[in-house]
Design a protein around this motif. Sequence first.
Motif, PDB file in Angstrom:
ATOM      1  N   GLY A  45      -8.353   7.913  -2.688  1.00  0.00           N
ATOM      2  CA  GLY A  45      -7.451   6.843  -3.125  1.00  0.00           C
ATOM      3  C   GLY A  45      -6.068   6.871  -3.537  1.00  0.00           C
ATOM      4  O   GLY A  45      -5.814   6.072  -2.624  1.00  0.00           O
ATOM      5  N   LEU A  46      -5.875   8.167  -4.166  1.00  0.00           N
ATOM      6  CA  LEU A  46      -3.738   8.150  -3.338  1.00  0.00           C
ATOM      7  C   LEU A  46      -3.423   8.194  -2.026  1.00  0.00           C
ATOM      8  O   LEU A  46      -2.383   7.280  -1.136  1.00  0.00           O
ATOM      9  N   THR A  47      -4.162   8.400  -0.424  1.00  0.00           N
ATOM     10  CA  THR A  47      -4.036   8.532   0.747  1.00  0.00           C
ATOM     11  C   THR A  47      -4.479   7.507   0.629  1.00  0.00           C
ATOM     12  O   THR A  47      -3.451   6.720   2.029  1.00  0.00           O
ATOM     13  N   GLU A  48      -5.235   6.592   0.270  1.00  0.00           N
ATOM     14  CA  GLU A  48      -5.105   5.234   0.735  1.00  0.00           C
ATOM     15  C   GLU A  48      -4.422   4.468   0.352  1.00  0.00           C
ATOM     16  O   GLU A  48      -3.688   3.290   0.816  1.00  0.00           O
TER      17      GLU A  48
ATOM     18  N   VAL B 114      -1.383   2.105   2.670  1.00  0.00           N
ATOM     19  CA  VAL B 114      -0.909   0.704   2.491  1.00  0.00           C
ATOM     20  C   VAL B 114       0.597   0.617   2.307  1.00  0.00           C
ATOM     21  O   VAL B 114       0.764  -1.039   2.645  1.00  0.00           O
ATOM     22  N   ALA B 115       0.877   2.075   2.076  1.00  0.00           N
ATOM     23  CA  ALA B 115       2.640   1.778   1.955  1.00  0.00           C
ATOM     24  C   ALA B 115       3.119   1.658   2.605  1.00  0.00           C
ATOM     25  O   ALA B 115       2.379   2.668   4.378  1.00  0.00           O
ATOM     26  N   ARG B 116       4.494   0.830   3.542  1.00  0.00           N
ATOM     27  CA  ARG B 116       5.049   1.337   4.145  1.00  0.00           C
ATOM     28  C   ARG B 116       6.006   2.818   4.328  1.00  0.00           C
ATOM     29  O   ARG B 116       5.940   3.302   3.478  1.00  0.00           O
ATOM     30  N   ALA B 117       6.328   3.221   5.509  1.00  0.00           N
ATOM     31  CA  ALA B 117       7.226   4.416   5.662  1.00  0.00           C
ATOM     32  C   ALA B 117       8.113   4.690   4.797  1.00  0.00           C
ATOM     33  O   ALA B 117       9.082   3.743   4.973  1.00  0.00           O
ATOM     34  N   GLY B 118       8.010   5.692   3.812  1.00  0.00           N
ATOM     35  CA  GLY B 118       9.271   5.995   2.682  1.00  0.00           C
ATOM     36  C   GLY B 118       9.076   4.554   1.458  1.00  0.00           C
ATOM     37  O   GLY B 118       9.788   4.603   0.369  1.00  0.00           O
ATOM     38  N   GLY B 119       7.957   4.243   1.280  1.00  0.00           N
ATOM     39  CA  GLY B 119       7.323   3.278   0.059  1.00  0.00           C
ATOM     40  C   GLY B 119       6.997   3.836  -0.839  1.00  0.00           C
ATOM     41  O   GLY B 119       6.455   5.709  -0.805  1.00  0.00           O
ATOM     42  N   VAL B 120       6.901   3.809  -1.917  1.00  0.00           N
ATOM     43  CA  VAL B 120       6.568   4.351  -3.116  1.00  0.00           C
ATOM     44  C   VAL B 120       5.198   4.827  -3.748  1.00  0.00           C
ATOM     45  O   VAL B 120       4.259   3.585  -3.381  1.00  0.00           O
ATOM     46  N   VAL B 121       4.860   5.257  -3.855  1.00  0.00           N
ATOM     47  CA  VAL B 121       3.479   5.919  -4.741  1.00  0.00           C
ATOM     48  C   VAL B 121       3.359   6.228  -5.892  1.00  0.00           C
ATOM     49  O   VAL B 121       3.208   7.503  -6.024  1.00  0.00           O
ATOM     50  N   ALA B 122       2.900   5.706  -6.750  1.00  0.00           N
ATOM     51  CA  ALA B 122       2.771   6.203  -8.462  1.00  0.00           C
ATOM     52  C   ALA B 122       1.717   5.499  -9.217  1.00  0.00           C
ATOM     53  O   ALA B 122       0.439   4.950  -8.802  1.00  0.00           O
TER      54      ALA B 122
ATOM     55  N   PRO C  12      -8.829  -2.231   0.442  1.00  0.00           N
ATOM     56  CA  PRO C  12      -8.607  -3.496   1.156  1.00  0.00           C
ATOM     57  C   PRO C  12      -7.673  -4.666   2.371  1.00  0.00           C
ATOM     58  O   PRO C  12      -7.306  -6.037   2.398  1.00  0.00           O
ATOM     59  N   PHE C  13      -6.373  -3.487   3.007  1.00  0.00           N
ATOM     60  CA  PHE C  13      -5.650  -4.208   2.862  1.00  0.00           C
ATOM     61  C   PHE C  13      -5.000  -3.443   4.226  1.00  0.00           C
ATOM     62  O   PHE C  13      -5.693  -2.185   4.326  1.00  0.00           O
ATOM     63  N   ALA C  14      -4.376  -4.144   5.354  1.00  0.00           N
ATOM     64  CA  ALA C  14      -3.135  -2.997   6.362  1.00  0.00           C
ATOM     65  C   ALA C  14      -2.755  -1.958   6.030  1.00  0.00           C
ATOM     66  O   ALA C  14      -1.907  -1.928   4.977  1.00  0.00           O
ATOM     67  N   ASP C  15      -1.719  -1.493   7.495  1.00  0.00           N
ATOM     68  CA  ASP C  15      -1.520   0.138   6.665  1.00  0.00           C
ATOM     69  C   ASP C  15      -0.062  -1.242   7.055  1.00  0.00           C
ATOM     70  O   ASP C  15       0.398  -1.881   6.754  1.00  0.00           O
ATOM     71  N   GLY C  16       0.704  -0.133   5.706  1.00  0.00           N
ATOM     72  CA  GLY C  16       2.176  -0.413   5.573  1.00  0.00           C
ATOM     73  C   GLY C  16       2.559  -1.532   5.215  1.00  0.00           C
ATOM     74  O   GLY C  16       3.912  -1.399   5.366  1.00  0.00           O
TER      75      GLY C  16
END
Length: 252
Positions: A115-118, A122-130, A91-95
């Motif tokens: 789930g990982l796509t979401e 919500v992470a900024r461009a170049g942000g980390v997903v872990a 429930p959050f905006a993009d990036g």
Amino acid sequence: MTFAVAADSYDKFMGRYSTLLAPQFANLARVGSGQRVIDVGCGPGALTTELVERLGASNVAAVDPSESFVVAARERHPGVDVQESPAETLPFADGIFDAALAQLVVHFMADPVQGLTEMGRVARAGGVVAACVWDHAGKQTPLAPFWQAVRELDPDEEGEGSFAGAGEGQLTELFHEAGLREIEETALPVRLEHATFEEWWQPFTLGVGPAGAYVSKLDPERQAELRERIREQLPEAPFTLPARAWAARGLA
């Protein structure tokens, strides 16, 4: 999977390990001052605690599909934006986050790739997903002795070894499917000494997760048989069970 159990039951069962895992995992995600970060599948807040210590409550958001965990996380972490939600529909905006983390969650997502796509959305461009997941496939987990004994007594029970991301390289594959970039995978070791067998075993009787659900469905005689089978196989107390989590980091 939604956990319909009390937060303190989860603390006794898995929280004792996840609190040890959280600092390593946050380091892998390169969480540091000035960032805004979301904890996806926060549970009662083991990783949230680590993130708040590093960033301050106002820079941390968290979600979990379990109402009892959301209530506990809000009580434990005033100022953190904690919302009840599955990973697949954040429930959050993009990036808006510098990093999105999921500790011991991917294998419980109804749709891990979504789930990982979401998280990437919500992470900024170049942000980390872990994300990290116990090495169930390699049987290097705090639950390995339990599931080994279960399979000996009940060969039809699969346990958690087939869960998404539970084997080496599987998180990397899921990250690729979710469109993440520059993916790296590693193993995070966790060691916790158990003073007595009962201290290790009792949390399995609290109904938490697949293991707790399995114990809960057994009649007292079968439960005792399983308990004693495990007791025979474990080292004499105090003992330490080596465990590791597969962890992956990618960029949105």
